[in-house]
Design a protein around this motif. Structure first.
Motif, PDB file in Angstrom:
ATOM      1  N   ARG A   1       0.685  -1.213   0.137  1.00 30.41           N
ATOM      2  CA  ARG A   1       0.110  -0.164  -0.008  1.00 30.41           C
ATOM      3  C   ARG A   1       0.873   1.041   0.264  1.00 30.41           C
ATOM      4  NH1 ARG A   1      -2.514   3.353   3.752  1.00 30.41           N
ATOM      5  NH2 ARG A   1      -4.272   4.238   3.257  1.00 30.41           N
ATOM      6  N   GLU A   2       1.960   1.241   0.866  1.00 33.07           N
ATOM      7  CA  GLU A   2       2.666   2.529   0.798  1.00 33.07           C
ATOM      8  C   GLU A   2       3.337   2.648  -0.452  1.00 33.07           C
ATOM      9  OE1 GLU A   2       2.825  -0.178   2.912  1.00 33.07           O
ATOM     10  OE2 GLU A   2       1.905   0.761   4.615  1.00 33.07           O
TER      11      GLU A   2
ATOM     12  N   GLN B   1       2.701   6.211  -2.849  1.00 24.72           N
ATOM     13  CA  GLN B   1       3.832   7.097  -3.546  1.00 24.72           C
ATOM     14  C   GLN B   1       3.415   7.103  -4.954  1.00 24.72           C
ATOM     15  OE1 GLN B   1       7.771   5.692  -2.590  1.00 24.72           O
ATOM     16  NE2 GLN B   1       7.225   6.016  -0.211  1.00 24.72           N
TER      17      GLN B   1
END
Length: 388
Positions: free
Chosen positions: A374-375, A379
């Motif tokens: 998810r991170e 981005q």
């Protein structure tokens, strides 16, 4: 004398119906698919009964025996008799007086020979008594032994009575036949334009059942040769159907229903309209067509494992060997859940920019074989687009 041995002959409900109908001397015989399938060693679903009793007598005899009746087709001599919680379709012996396609003027008969003459195929005109004695008025036993499909009497006459019998011919050939009578095949081709008079719902019903046969490819090839396939499904191409059946055996199909992928392989341009497909059936055909334009795991991600598996089998039929571990890869795609939502990108993004960012991140997620966390996707979504 040929004698039928089949478990359904010991069915107490069937025995009760046959005994009620014959209580005053009328004949009551099992006929059609139950007899045919039992003789072939195939599963038997419904058991139909033919009787010399007239419809009014059938009602009276059943009610006298305490059986409930439903006049499902009493104008045509058919009554459903309920016994043991199940319905048995009982039809009085009939002979045709005049025929007008689906509409026929019939007279009731006392003779099994006359009743047999108005049936479609010889293998469907075999009768059996309650004790299993087989009665064969039109030579159906020999045809059944040879798995030869033959119309009762003149093929042109039988087809002209109901043009849907053309499609029934090819369906029965796919399920039960190895040999088709040449006169019958020729008649199907010569009279194929009569199918334009048949409702698309009835045509769709027959095509579904035909394509669900274990191997419909020889029958469909014969439909192509006679022009029948083009008549009902213009633009259909069955040339890869044998390879699809082979791929199904090689790679397995699980619980997938056969006819949707086989129809998708034929790829007629307007199948939904030609066969009156339901909304769900039409959606499945559209999804399989789209799945064929993308990698199978991506298809599983968008449409689910079943649709993606159908597309894999069709590709195999067209010469594309499924990659190693394709079942696992389909499962991975089907189970993948894109971990971002629009709310994750708000208030930083809104409007068209929000949609573009989500699509960009989802494309990256798919390209990573559904592994990007998810991170990392956040981005990608929030980074400015090149050139903006």
């Amino acid at each position: 004398m040929t004698r039928l041995t089949a478990p359904f002959l010991d069915d107490p409900a069937l025995k009760q119906v046959l005994a009620a109908l014959s209580a005053e001397g009328a004949q009551a015989l099992i006929v059609g698919g139950a007899v045919r399938n039992a003789l072939l060693g195939e599963p038997v679903a419904d058991v139909d009964i033919a009787t010399s009793a007239r419809p009014g007598e059938t009602l009276r005899l059943a009610e006298t025996a305490g059986l409930r009746t439903v006049p499902t087709g009493i104008d045509h001599g058919t009554i459903t008799v309920i016994a043991g919680g199940r319905g048995f379709e009982v039809t009085s012996f009939r002979r045709d007086v005049e025929t007008f396609g689906r509409r026929a003027v019939v007279a009731y008969s006392d003779r099994i020979e006359e009743d047999a003459q108005r049936r479609d195929f010889t293998m469907n005109a075999i009768y059996a008594t309650s004790t299993g004695e087989v009665l064969d008025p039109v030579g159906g036993l020999e045809d059944l032994a040879r798995r030869r499909l033959r119309f009762v009497g003149d093929p042109h006459d039988r087809i002209s009575e109901d043009y849907l019998r053309i499609l029934r011919f090819f369906r029965f050939l796919a399920w039960y036949g190895r040999e088709a009578e040449l006169q019958a095949v020729a008649a199907c081709g010569e009279l194929r334009e009569g199918l334009a008079r048949i409702s698309r719902e009835r045509i769709g019903y027959e095509i579904r059942r035909l394509l669900n046969a274990p191997d419909p490819s020889p029958s469909v090839a014969l439909m192509t040769e006679t022009g029948v396939l083009t008549q009902v499904l213009p633009g259909a191409d069955a040339s890869d159907l044998p390879e699809l059946v082979e791929a199904e055996h090689e790679y397995g199909t699980g619980a997938l229903t056969a006819w949707p992928r086989r129809l998708a392989l034929l790829a007629p341009p307007d199948a939904a309209e030609a066969l009156r497909l339901s909304r769900d059936e039409t959606r499945t055909q559209d999804q399989i067509a789209q799945a064929l334009t993308m990698p199978a795991p991506v298809a599983a991600y968008h449409f689910g494992r079943a649709v993606a598996a159908q597309s894999v089998l069709i590709r195999a039929a067209r010469g594309e060997t499924p990659p190693f571990g394709w079942c696992h890869r389909l499962a991975r795609g089907a189970e993948a859940k894109f971990p971002l939502t629009a709310r994750d990108l708000m208030p930083q993004l809104s409007g068209p920019a929000l949609g573009q960012a989500l699509r960009r991140a989802e494309a990256a997620y798919i390209d990573s074989d559904f592994t990007l966390p998810r991170e990392a996707l956040l981005q990608i979504a929030l980074q400015p687009e090149a050139g903006s």
